[in-house]
Design an enzyme around this catalytic site. Sequence first.
Site, PDB file in Angstrom:
ATOM      1  N   THR A 163       0.693  -1.067   0.114  1.00  0.00           N
ATOM      2  CA  THR A 163       0.233   0.317   0.347  1.00  0.00           C
ATOM      3  C   THR A 163       0.418   1.166   0.130  1.00  0.00           C
ATOM      4  O   THR A 163       2.142   1.096   0.032  1.00  0.00           O
ATOM      5  CB  THR A 163      -0.539  -0.509   1.734  1.00  0.00           C
ATOM      6  OG1 THR A 163       0.059   0.293   2.551  1.00  0.00           O
ATOM      7  CG2 THR A 163      -1.859  -1.323   0.870  1.00  0.00           C
ATOM      8  N   ASP A 164       0.415   2.119  -0.256  1.00  0.00           N
ATOM      9  CA  ASP A 164       0.981   3.622  -0.330  1.00  0.00           C
ATOM     10  C   ASP A 164       0.827   3.871   0.869  1.00  0.00           C
ATOM     11  O   ASP A 164       0.564   3.303   1.921  1.00  0.00           O
ATOM     12  CB  ASP A 164       0.375   4.587  -0.663  1.00  0.00           C
ATOM     13  CG  ASP A 164       1.241   5.197  -1.535  1.00  0.00           C
ATOM     14  OD1 ASP A 164       2.527   6.099  -1.069  1.00  0.00           O
ATOM     15  OD2 ASP A 164       0.741   6.022  -3.048  1.00  0.00           O
TER      16      ASP A 164
END
Length: 652
Positions: free
Chosen positions: A373-374
């Site tokens: 994920t970011d």
Amino acid sequence: MKKFGKILKYLILGIITVLVLGFAIAYFSMKSKSNKNMELLGVEAPTLSQGGISFRDLNKNGKLDTYENPNAQIEDRVDDLVRQMNLEEKAGSMYITMIGTTTDGEPMETPAISTDPITFMMSFILPSNSEMIVRQKLNSFNILASLDADKMAKYNNNIQKMAERTRLGIPITIATDPRHGTQNNPGAALYTPAFSQWPSSLGLAATRDTLLVREFGDIARQEYTAVGIRLALHPMADLATEPRWGRSNGTFGEDAQLSAMMTKAYVLGFQGDSLDQNSVACMTKHFSGGGPQKDGEDPHFPYGKEQAYPGDNFDYHVIPFIDGAFEANTAQIMPYYGIPVGQTSEDVAFGFNKDIIQGLLRDSLNFQGVVCTDWNIISDTQMGEGRAWGVEHLSYKERIKKVIDAGCDQFGGENNPELIVDLVNEGLIDESRLDISIKRIMRDKFRLGLFDNPYVNEQNATRIAGQNAFREKGEIAQAKSMVLLKNDALLPLKNGTKVYVEGMLIPEVFDGPGTLVKNPEDADVIIKRIRTPFDERSDYFLEKFFHQGRLYYSDEEKKEILDLISQKPSIVVANLERPAILTEIAGTSAALFAEFGTSDEVLVDVLFGKIKPSGKLPFELPSSQEAVENQKEDVPYDSKDPLYPFGYGLGY
């Protein structure tokens, strides 16, 4: 008055005393915790020999385990390691987050007094290195510091030694945002003087030279590996179809096929034809394309959470991944923060979106690598609220479950592995599901050779990083990236031309090829370097690093530029982070350049004809703000009557 001065003196002394005491308390508290963490570590892993095989006895049991065997098949090594890992070690491995280093290359264990604001701030905000490695069992980190090469190498060796003393000796994967640009923007890139300097990704795209881009990747790979960096949190395969978007500078522009070509060459340069002990793994971002932001606002912030597709052009934004990143076998993928509004069965951000991660990325496109994920999509931090767009109502634990259920493997910018442990212990996630992700994460560590030797030569780091041959190549790329937009028979300049310059870091480099004068009225030619305009915002900490909003120059900014360049034949050099509106400036200047990270020295060579410009625009330049506002966020080069079209570029 004397009484007031006395009161003020005591007040200042009191404030200083409180600050010193506060720092001392924080220092000794963290030092005590650090000492306790270190006491939990075991001995260093000895190098043993068994059956003619030399190996690092990472679990310190005196025998050759399959995961320690450099001659064993990688899949067998992965399976053996995962069988030996406990739940806490698995949970910790599913995180990658920021980590602090001192200016001397030591692990950051206590608050630091430093003139570098990033170092000072991170020493108070981040947990200590030992807290994350020893107690939380994390073994992937991104570094923020820009140190000399030998100090960066020293830091790698220090934390690898700490990791070696953990129960299984799982090595650290060190990651970074881009470090090879000529400008510093901690929100997206990290200026590192120890490395060679190259144009931005927009500039690489402007060269149209895939061989040069692959060579860049190979040089950057050598500089990264010299200091211990083994994971690149780049490239950006997003398309800058929305000109106002603040992250356009990290892309290869707005054309899908151009971006695909550049992305493929970039990844091949870093990874090689296959991932091995000489590679730097690429985490290509942001699937499935983070460019079509509604009104150009970035989803780092709540007002930019929506991605818009008024042109029904979702598939166009996937092309750079399919024809670029996946063709080059990118090791990892990062989805972005935004919500692809109306494109999936529920309007939730990419990292939470099962239709995007499992349905499109895993099932349809058959991507089997790590999906991370970011940063900070789960929990609130000092940097702002968790960017859990579309699922803000969920608890942290529920958000984590949704991300894992969506098909992601790793959490960026977070360090709360205890929540994953709770989810398993509560029967909400099966441990076998974790094993799928852990095998992907560990597989890359094995392929990179980290289990066999994660250490680097600190002396060699200085010899390799930033060597003259690398810097010369970077300067060639800077020159090739410059785009000549207008030339009324003024360029190239003749030697000895009297020039007045503004906006340069080192104006004296113009004295030699030309004659530098102090006043515009004494010049034959005026040379003005300008930046891309943007809105100043301050509601959120990170906003200062994001140049977004307007693309037009304010009346004050425009007057300052036009008043100068109208005095004499003028050359304007526009540094383009985004497609600035240059209509009036182009009309007034005799020559106009677009540049994407060019040093003053290289600029002189181009202006005086030592190097001829050959770059082509990676995006169109709109003619007005109205045209910008009327174009569609997801469609490339669609503004009305652009000043200069995509692909434009003159020569001489």
